[in-house]
Design an enzyme around this catalytic site. Structure first.
Site, PDB file in Angstrom:
ATOM      1  N   HIS A 119       0.799  -4.099   0.206  1.00 18.80           N
ATOM      2  CA  HIS A 119      -0.571  -3.566   0.161  1.00 18.80           C
ATOM      3  C   HIS A 119      -0.987  -3.022   1.523  1.00 18.80           C
ATOM      4  CE1 HIS A 119      -2.667  -7.124   1.914  1.00 18.80           C
ATOM      5  NE2 HIS A 119      -1.765  -7.837   1.264  1.00 18.80           N
ATOM      6  N   ASP A 170       0.042  -9.032   7.406  1.00 15.49           N
ATOM      7  CA  ASP A 170      -0.552  -9.009   6.054  1.00 15.49           C
ATOM      8  C   ASP A 170      -1.393  -7.742   5.900  1.00 15.49           C
ATOM      9  OD1 ASP A 170      -1.439  -9.686   3.557  1.00 15.49           O
ATOM     10  OD2 ASP A 170      -2.891 -11.145   4.255  1.00 15.49           O
ATOM     11  N   GLU A 184      -5.777  -5.040  -2.245  1.00 17.70           N
ATOM     12  CA  GLU A 184      -5.238  -6.350  -2.664  1.00 17.70           C
ATOM     13  C   GLU A 184      -6.153  -7.478  -2.207  1.00 17.70           C
ATOM     14  OE1 GLU A 184      -2.876 -10.096  -2.273  1.00 17.70           O
ATOM     15  OE2 GLU A 184      -3.919  -8.990  -0.736  1.00 17.70           O
ATOM     16  N   GLU A 185      -6.723  -7.320  -1.004  1.00 12.36           N
ATOM     17  CA  GLU A 185      -7.429  -8.440  -0.389  1.00 12.36           C
ATOM     18  C   GLU A 185      -8.747  -8.806  -1.066  1.00 12.36           C
ATOM     19  OE1 GLU A 185      -6.033 -10.348   1.416  1.00 12.36           O
ATOM     20  OE2 GLU A 185      -4.689  -9.417   2.857  1.00 12.36           O
ATOM     21  N   ASP A 231       4.814  -9.328   0.399  1.00 13.98           N
ATOM     22  CA  ASP A 231       3.492  -9.684   0.932  1.00 13.98           C
ATOM     23  C   ASP A 231       3.517 -11.115   1.480  1.00 13.98           C
ATOM     24  OD1 ASP A 231       0.831  -9.612   1.609  1.00 13.98           O
ATOM     25  OD2 ASP A 231       0.112 -10.007  -0.428  1.00 13.98           O
ATOM     26  N   HIS A 257      -5.063 -13.340   7.961  1.00 16.11           N
ATOM     27  CA  HIS A 257      -6.511 -13.081   7.843  1.00 16.11           C
ATOM     28  C   HIS A 257      -7.294 -13.435   9.118  1.00 16.11           C
ATOM     29  CE1 HIS A 257      -6.342 -13.477   3.132  1.00 16.11           C
ATOM     30  NE2 HIS A 257      -5.475 -12.618   3.621  1.00 16.11           N
TER      31      HIS A 257
HETATM   32 ZN   LIG Z   1      -1.416  -9.860   1.717  1.00 16.72          ZN
END
Ligand SMILES: [Zn+2]
Length: 504
Positions: free
Chosen positions: A325, A337, A371-372, A396, A467
């Site tokens: 993603h 990520d 995606e998030e 991912d 994140h």
């Molecule tokens: Zn991810």
């Protein structure tokens, strides 16, 4: 026959001795000690054994080894045309270095983090599209996707009592703001589980509830980020804080999506969560001030999935997909990520094209969007492309040392067939094939009946950065990324050239 063997074993002189002089008239016989006779016998046996070992080794080298190699090659080729030889070409090429690391460094430098609805995300998607065209991929195009448009705005928090301390926070994606200019100030109730909150729900009314749940595994612990704020609101809390979903911290909070709720919600660091737990254990009254401007904008934004193909020769309408993603949270660089995942997937496809390998089925790289905070990219892709998809792999889980692939809902027969193919990746250390999760963007495809898998990697440190502001290019390693490229490119060609349908 016997004489000739004897000749070669015993040597010329001894044979002469034995043939010409029968033992009873051997002049040396009586002077020979038992020890010397035993020594002679052992010597003659030893020569015998040596010859035998040489003969066996020759047989193994000339017959057994080639038979084993050929039978293995036949096994691989029977499953998938030239899977093994293409894999060798791919691994050789990746060992010389790939574009994966330089491309993630370029994308993160030019566009930074890429939350759905942001200009940075769309600029990054446009850049990927242009680069895919430069690579010579076929059918390069974007497909529009309606996405949530949540913006963070300014935010801060601090402990006001029993003493002042600044808190490093990150509002949770989807959270509402604190409405008033002064934010929300309230007493804190620390709980360690949903049950703990239920048991103390009377104490939660009018308070800021902090879920201080120590990381065990992501699937278990993330429930508190996703559903904690809803549970706190139900108990009458005025705001919710969540211990960051991470096993290790250097004072950095980790954001992530939360279910829409009526109270503001933010992540605090592991250190601050433990501090507030300690204060509560010491019967101290903790007062926190929280200020957040977060909001979900009323109109959906338009983002895009972007993709490119290497067209198949025999079955061009059947597609083997690989992707990651392109969106990220609005902190750090979204390198691990999942910008890195997009880059290794894309590089795997580019490499197949650059090596002049023509797959039997079409091979496609997809950079999914959103995606998030919505997973609308994966859902939109499945809606348009599930029917043509032969297999789909998502990456991912970071682009560290790869171990293999995990396939969702795979039968023993599928695992067996894929494991036979996976052996070609032993040298890379990524030959493992197991039952696993297909990945968020793959779920809609899997739900539509498409076999889906994900790249298995060393995730030991993945959630340290996930994140957070710590998710930068500096955490990636170009050699590990190249190994991910080798693994994905091998799986792409071996699946694209798979003979017939995958066993069920
Ligand atoms: Zn991810």
């Amino acid at each position: 026959m016997i004489d000739s063997v004897k000749y070669s074993i015993l040597g010329e002189q001894e044979i002469e001795h034995n043939l010409l002089l029968p033992q009873h008239i051997n002049p040396n016989k009586h002077s020979e000690s038992l020890f010397e006779r035993a020594k002679k016998k052992w010597k003659s046996n030893w020569r015998c054994y040596t010859l035998l070992i040489v003969v066996v080794l020759l047989l193994v080298a000339t017959i057994v080894i080639p038979v084993v190699i050929l039978s293995h090659r036949n096994k691989t080729d029977n499953l998938s045309y030239k899977c093994e030889s293409y894999s060798k070409d791919i691994i050789d090429a990746t060992m010389k270095g790939t574009l994966a690391y330089s491309r993630i460094a370029t994308m993160c430098a030019l566009f930074g983090n890429r939350l759905s609805g942001s200009t940075a995300l769309e600029n990054a998607i446009n850049w990927v599209e242009q680069e895919m065209i430069t690579d010579g991929l076929a059918n390069v195009h974007k497909e529009p996707v309606n996405v949530t448009h949540w913006v963070r705005g300014n935010e801060y928090a601090s402990i006001q009592s029993p003493y002042f301390k600044k808190l490093n926070i990150l509002g949770l994606g989807g959270s509402i703001n604190t409405t008033s200019q002064d934010g929300i100030t309230g007493e804190v109730l620390v709980v360690t589980s949903f049950d703990d909150l239920t048991n103390n729900s009377a104490l939660a009314v009018g308070k800021i509830v902090l879920f201080n749940v120590v990381f065990t595994d992501y699937g278990t612990t993330v429930q508190y980020r996703v559903n904690g704020p809803t549970a706190a609101a139900k108990a009458g809390a005025i705001a919710c804080l969540v211990r960051s979903i991470a096993p290790y911290s250097l004072g950095n909070p980790h954001t992530g999506g939360t279910a829409t709720t009526t109270i503001p919600a933010a992540a605090v660091t592991l250190e601050d969560a433990d501090l507030m737990q300690g204060l509560q254990n010491l019967n101290q009254t903790i007062v926190v001030n929280l200020y957040m401007e977060a909001q979900t904008l009323p109109d959906k934004a338009v983002s895009h999935n972007v993709m490119g193909d290497v067209i198949g020769s025999d079955l061009p309408d059947e597609v083997v997909v690989v992707g990651g993603h392109i969106d990220s949270w609005d902190v750090g660089q979204g390198a691990m990520d999942d910008g890195g995942g997009v880059m290794v997937a894309w590089e795997a496809v580019r490499l197949i094209k650059a090596l002049g390998i023509v797959p039997r089925r079409t091979i496609r790289v997809v950079a999914w969007t959103n995606e998030e905070n919505g997973a609308a990219g994966g859902a939109n892709y499945a809606l348009l492309h599930a029917n043509e998809t032969f297999f789909s792999i998502e990456t991912d889980g970071g682009v560290t040392q790869p171990y293999g692939i995990g396939v969702q809902g795979a039968s023993d027969n599928t695992i067996k067939a894929l494991s036979d193919l996976g052996e070609v990746l032993k040298g890379v250390g990524s030959d493992q094939v197991s039952v696993g999760e297909a990945g968020t963007d793959n779920y809609p495809l899997v739900a539509a009946g498409v076999p889906g898998g994900s790249l298995l990697t060393n995730m030991t440190q993945y959630f340290w950065y996930h994140h957070s502001e710590g998710d930068g290019v500096d955490k990636l390693d170009s050699v590990e990324m190249d190994k991910c490229v080798a693994t994905l490119a091998t799986w792409l060609i071996c699946l694209a050239n798979f003979n017939g349908a995958l066993p069920q």
